[in-house]
Design an enzyme around this catalytic site. Structure first.
Site, PDB file in Angstrom:
ATOM      1  N   ASP A   1      -4.284   2.523  -1.904  1.00 44.22           N
ATOM      2  CA  ASP A   1      -3.354   3.549  -2.339  1.00 44.22           C
ATOM      3  C   ASP A   1      -4.159   5.051  -1.913  1.00 44.22           C
ATOM      4  OD1 ASP A   1      -1.467   1.792  -3.399  1.00 44.22           O
ATOM      5  OD2 ASP A   1      -2.173   1.661  -4.983  1.00 44.22           O
TER       6      ASP A   1
ATOM      7  N   SER B   1      -3.478  -3.444  -3.088  1.00 49.17           N
ATOM      8  CA  SER B   1      -2.807  -2.302  -2.713  1.00 49.17           C
ATOM      9  C   SER B   1      -3.700  -1.239  -2.298  1.00 49.17           C
ATOM     10  CB  SER B   1      -1.759  -1.674  -3.549  1.00 49.17           C
ATOM     11  OG  SER B   1      -0.979  -0.577  -3.131  1.00 49.17           O
TER      12      SER B   1
ATOM     13  N   SER C   1       0.802  -1.099   0.014  1.00 45.73           N
ATOM     14  CA  SER C   1       0.085   0.168  -0.144  1.00 45.73           C
ATOM     15  C   SER C   1       0.775   1.447   0.045  1.00 45.73           C
ATOM     16  CB  SER C   1      -1.058   0.150   1.219  1.00 45.73           C
ATOM     17  OG  SER C   1      -1.989  -1.085   1.494  1.00 45.73           O
TER      18      SER C   1
END
Length: 330
Positions: free
Chosen positions: A265, A263, A225
């Site tokens: 983000d 991830s 991340s």
């Protein structure tokens, strides 16, 4: 070394004096680091000036596979009213509770507060299930916050993170936006855009367009991340800050992010300037440039300032060799 010390200069805009998020006047950063072999984690606190009065803010979600406590209220009201804290995934709720205690102590009449806490998963290098962060760690990060150049690499919330096949961590950078940003009724005097990142994502490290692969390749740790915090003293409102925050997420592609489906983000952007009216949308072009350049450099600093770590279960993540970075500047 920071990326510029290795001969690589991302972008064209000038930096602030420290080339850090703390170049934005009044913005402070404090960190607590736990590095004890099996534990490699911590807390990073970004403390805006006069936060209790509320500052224009927005959140951009590149991929929502993560935990960003307080984000929905920031989206709804366009305001951040607390420091922004970063930590490891399973400690995010303990950090939010401790931040709430810290805030309540300073505001004895408050009956509603919206602590903002983000995270990335440092479980490859740290015993994440132990959830080692205590209120004292959170208080120490907040109480030590200063306007100095923040430490980068294996510190605070970046102590156990990895990115793009190498050891990563905390990184920061800034850009100056010059005079002449048009506003209703006059011209802004210019200002600063500062960025701080907690880098922990997959892909192929790319420096000024050149891919750099690890000498020893291995599968990327799970839970990749990235948290990005953007601060500015330019007069931009919450809607405009949403556009700015999206550019910060876009900038991850400049350093090689593969934007993995696993991830989380996120970018959160805030302004310390409540001036009304804000700058015109046409004047945001330079702010966008500043945001993407500062985010790119902050991400690269998070890697070049990190050192090799052997942590939980003997897992090792190697720092990017300096020579690989220097070679891209030749």
């Amino acid at each position: 070394m920071r990326i510029r010390e290795l001969g690589v200069v991302p972008g064209v805009l000038p930096t602030g004096p420290l080339n850090a998020i703390t170049d934005v006047p009044g913005v402070l950063v404090g960190q607590t680091t736990l590095a004890t072999g099996e534990l490699n984690t911590g807390v990073t606190a970004i403390v805006p000036p006069d936060f209790a009065a509320g500052l224009p803010a927005a959140v951009a979600v590149g991929n929502g596979y993560g935990k960003l406590v307080g984000s929905t209220q920031v989206d709804e009201l366009g305001v951040v009213e607390t420091p922004i804290l970063l930590t490891g995934t399973l400690s995010v709720f303990r950090v939010a509770d401790a931040l709430l205690s810290w805030l309540l102590e300073r505001n004895p009449t408050a009956t509603s507060l919206n602590p903002v806490v983000g995270e990335t998963n440092d479980g490859y290098l740290s015993d994440i299930r132990s959830r080692p962060i205590t209120p004292d760690h959170v208080f120490a990060a907040l109480d030590s916050a200063s306007a100095d150049l923040p430490a980068e690499g294996n510190v605070g919330a970046g102590t156990g993170t990895t990115a793009l096949g190498f050891k990563a961590g905390i990184g920061t950078s800034s850009r100056r936006v010059g005079d002449g940003a048009a506003v209703e009724g006059g011209a802004a005097s210019g200002g600063t855009v500062g960025v701080l990142v907690q880098a922990n994502f997959s892909g192929t490290l790319t420096v000024l367009g050149t891919p750099i692969k690890p000498p020893v390749e291995k599968p990327a740790p799970e839970g990749n991340s990235c948290m990005i915090v953007v601060a500015t003293d330019l007069p931009v409102d919450a809607r405009q800050l949403g556009r700015v925050a999206r550019r910060a997420v876009f900038a991850m592609g400049r350093v090689g992010s593969d934007f993995s489906p696993g991830s989380g983000d996120y970018a959160i952007a805030f302004s310390t300037n409540r001036a009304v009216p804000p700058i015109r949308d046409k004047a945001l072009k330079d702010v966008f440039y500043a945001t993407t350049e500062a985010t790119e450099e902050a991400l690269l600093n998070s890697l070049t300032m990190a050192t090799t770590v052997t942590g939980y279960n003997g897992n090792t993540q190697y720092a990017v060799p300096e020579e690989l970075i220097r070679s891209t500047a030749r």
